[in-house]
Design a protein around this motif. Structure first.
Motif, PDB file in Angstrom:
ATOM      1  N   TYR A  78       0.927  -1.325  -0.035  1.00 16.90           N
ATOM      2  CA  TYR A  78      -0.001   0.061  -0.046  1.00 16.90           C
ATOM      3  C   TYR A  78       0.926   1.335   0.117  1.00 16.90           C
ATOM      4  O   TYR A  78       0.660   2.002  -0.940  1.00 16.90           O
ATOM      5  N   ASN A  79       2.045   1.296   0.790  1.00 15.26           N
ATOM      6  CA  ASN A  79       2.933   2.481   0.996  1.00 15.26           C
ATOM      7  C   ASN A  79       3.552   2.528  -0.265  1.00 15.26           C
ATOM      8  O   ASN A  79       3.578   3.729  -0.712  1.00 15.26           O
ATOM      9  N   MET A  82       0.612   4.518  -2.439  1.00 19.54           N
ATOM     10  CA  MET A  82      -0.317   5.389  -1.550  1.00 19.54           C
ATOM     11  C   MET A  82      -0.652   6.588  -2.454  1.00 19.54           C
ATOM     12  O   MET A  82      -1.857   6.827  -2.400  1.00 19.54           O
ATOM     13  N   LEU A  83       0.282   7.226  -3.260  1.00 19.03           N
ATOM     14  CA  LEU A  83      -0.105   8.434  -3.765  1.00 19.03           C
ATOM     15  C   LEU A  83      -1.209   8.214  -5.059  1.00 19.03           C
ATOM     16  O   LEU A  83      -1.868   9.218  -5.350  1.00 19.03           O
ATOM     17  N   PHE A  85      -3.459   5.835  -5.039  1.00 17.86           N
ATOM     18  CA  PHE A  85      -4.588   5.688  -4.422  1.00 17.86           C
ATOM     19  C   PHE A  85      -5.251   6.836  -3.789  1.00 17.86           C
ATOM     20  O   PHE A  85      -6.565   7.042  -3.897  1.00 17.86           O
ATOM     21  N   LYS A  86      -4.486   7.813  -3.329  1.00 22.93           N
ATOM     22  CA  LYS A  86      -4.926   8.884  -3.094  1.00 22.93           C
ATOM     23  C   LYS A  86      -5.181  10.078  -4.097  1.00 22.93           C
ATOM     24  O   LYS A  86      -5.587  11.233  -4.199  1.00 22.93           O
ATOM     25  N   GLY A  87      -5.022   9.739  -5.482  1.00 26.57           N
ATOM     26  CA  GLY A  87      -5.149  10.582  -6.703  1.00 26.57           C
ATOM     27  C   GLY A  87      -4.077  11.371  -6.732  1.00 26.57           C
ATOM     28  O   GLY A  87      -4.379  12.435  -7.452  1.00 26.57           O
ATOM     29  N   LYS A  88      -3.034  11.432  -6.399  1.00 28.02           N
ATOM     30  CA  LYS A  88      -1.931  12.457  -6.425  1.00 28.02           C
ATOM     31  C   LYS A  88      -0.751  12.198  -7.504  1.00 28.02           C
ATOM     32  O   LYS A  88      -0.144  13.085  -7.843  1.00 28.02           O
ATOM     33  N   LYS A  89      -0.713  11.114  -7.645  1.00 28.86           N
ATOM     34  CA  LYS A  89       0.124  10.346  -8.817  1.00 28.86           C
ATOM     35  C   LYS A  89      -0.501   9.399  -9.860  1.00 28.86           C
ATOM     36  O   LYS A  89      -1.449   8.764  -9.451  1.00 28.86           O
ATOM     37  N   ASN A 150      -9.603   0.106  -1.938  1.00 30.91           N
ATOM     38  CA  ASN A 150      -9.121   1.398  -2.546  1.00 30.91           C
ATOM     39  C   ASN A 150      -9.979   1.638  -3.879  1.00 30.91           C
ATOM     40  O   ASN A 150      -9.958   2.887  -4.283  1.00 30.91           O
ATOM     41  N   TRP A 151     -10.225   0.601  -4.617  1.00 25.03           N
ATOM     42  CA  TRP A 151     -10.948   0.813  -6.131  1.00 25.03           C
ATOM     43  C   TRP A 151     -12.441   0.408  -5.984  1.00 25.03           C
ATOM     44  O   TRP A 151     -13.100   0.697  -6.822  1.00 25.03           O
ATOM     45  N   TYR A 280       5.202   5.363  -9.648  1.00 28.17           N
ATOM     46  CA  TYR A 280       5.034   6.505 -10.159  1.00 28.17           C
ATOM     47  C   TYR A 280       5.977   6.880 -11.606  1.00 28.17           C
ATOM     48  O   TYR A 280       7.354   6.797 -11.389  1.00 28.17           O
TER      49      TYR A 280
END
Length: 330
Positions: A78-79, A82-83, A85-89, A150-151, A280
């Motif tokens: 997950y780590n 993680m970005l 899943f959070k929509g940041k990358k 997450n999805w 990423y």
């Protein structure tokens, strides 16, 4: 910034740098069941061999329970992503997934899509965006849990043969970067055959064994082979080219409808710089040489595939299969 060594990177899976004798197992050829082979290469204490009877390239001895390589730590997986899943990358393979789904929609515009080996759900969530009714199978408890949470995907935590899915139910069954991990490919293909509708298609993307062999020879010439996982044989247990793949699927009731050279995967370099950022995309400036080289090989591979049908420069192969008895116009 100091470059990290490979052993500094924290992996979520169970892979090892070296497999002892107790951690290896011998096997017969997954295609023709022969026990007559020649050794091609060795890495991590495992051997890549070529069958003298049918020419299939496979790993023998291979890692014990190689298909459970991704039965790892949930928090590490997950780590690492993680970005995303959070929509940041973005995921570095999003462009690949979108390309692959566009190719699928040229044949099947919509319908029930079953993804085998769903991992954390990155491809399947894209398939849902493309309008398919999605379902997945992932044997790793950690990865399937992450995909569901997450999805919000419908994921069965099981190996395909044990998932108890309805027969002749799916319009599209995908195995994207999965089939090379399968120790008993014929058994899986027969299950896929039973689950697929009469007019359905199977989409399988695999690394090109010819390309790995070419890369191995180049690395040996340059004295860099010992620094590379050329065959990724701790997890990739069978290696196909267009000819051996055709033999494999035809033995299980399928015929190849189409084969294409998919766009190259540009694996990020973050893992060698700062650790977790494997998922990423890397800025072009950090990896421009490898990106340009991959694109060059991809272009040559497409031309070679058109001319010969059995390319060496193409890193990956993407096959579209249908049942042999299916005469339904797509």
């Amino acid at each position: 910034m100091e470059k990290l060594r490979r052993e500094d990177y924290i992996h979520g899976g169970t892979q090892k740098d070296f497999y002892s004798e107790a951690e290896r197992e011998y096997c017969k050829c997954p295609l023709c069941d022969a026990d007559n082979y020649v050794k091609v290469y060795e890495e991590r204490g495992l051997s890549v061999v070529r069958c003298k009877e049918c020419s299939l390239t496979y790993v023998n001895p291979r890692a014990v329970d190689a298909e459970k390589n991704y039965f790892g730590d949930t928090s590490i997986y997950y780590n690492e992503a993680m970005l995303i899943f959070k929509g940041k990358k973005k995921h570095h393979r999003d462009r690949n997934y979108e390309y692959e789904l566009r190719q699928i929609k040229k044949i099947k515009k919509t319908g029930k899509l079953l993804d085998v080996g769903t991992n954390m759900g990155f491809f399947l969530r894209k398939a849902r965006e493309f309008g398919f009714e999605t379902e997945g199978v992932e044997p790793s408890p950690s990865l399937s849990k992450i995909a569901r949470e997450n999805w919000g995907l419908n994921i069965h935590t099981a190996f395909l043969e044990e998932a108890n899915l309805p027969k002749e139910h799916y319009d599209v069954i995908t195995l994207i970067d999965v089939f090379e991990h399968v120790t008993q490919p014929k058994k899986m293909l027969r299950t896929v055959f039973d689950l697929l509708k009469t007019d359905g298609i199977v989409v399988i993307k695999v690394p090109n064994a010819n390309y790995n062999y070419l890369k191995m020879k180049l690395a040996q010439r340059l004295g860099k082979a010992h620094k590379m996982d050329i065959w990724d044989c701790y997890e990739h247990v069978v290696h196909y080219n267009t000819r051996t793949f055709s033999k494999m699927v035809e033995s299980c009731g399928f015929k190849i409808k189409k084969c294409i050279i998919p766009i190259p995967i540009h694996t990020p370099v973050w893992a060698h710089l700062v650790g977790f950022y494997y998922q990423y995309p890397s800025p072009f400036i950090l990896d421009w040489k490898r990106i340009l080289l991959r694109n060059l090989f991809y272009t040559i591979g497409k031309i070679e595939h058109y001319l010969t049908g059995n390319p060496h420069f193409a890193p990956d192969l993407m096959f579209f299969l249908e049942k042999k008895e299916s005469n339904v116009s797509q």
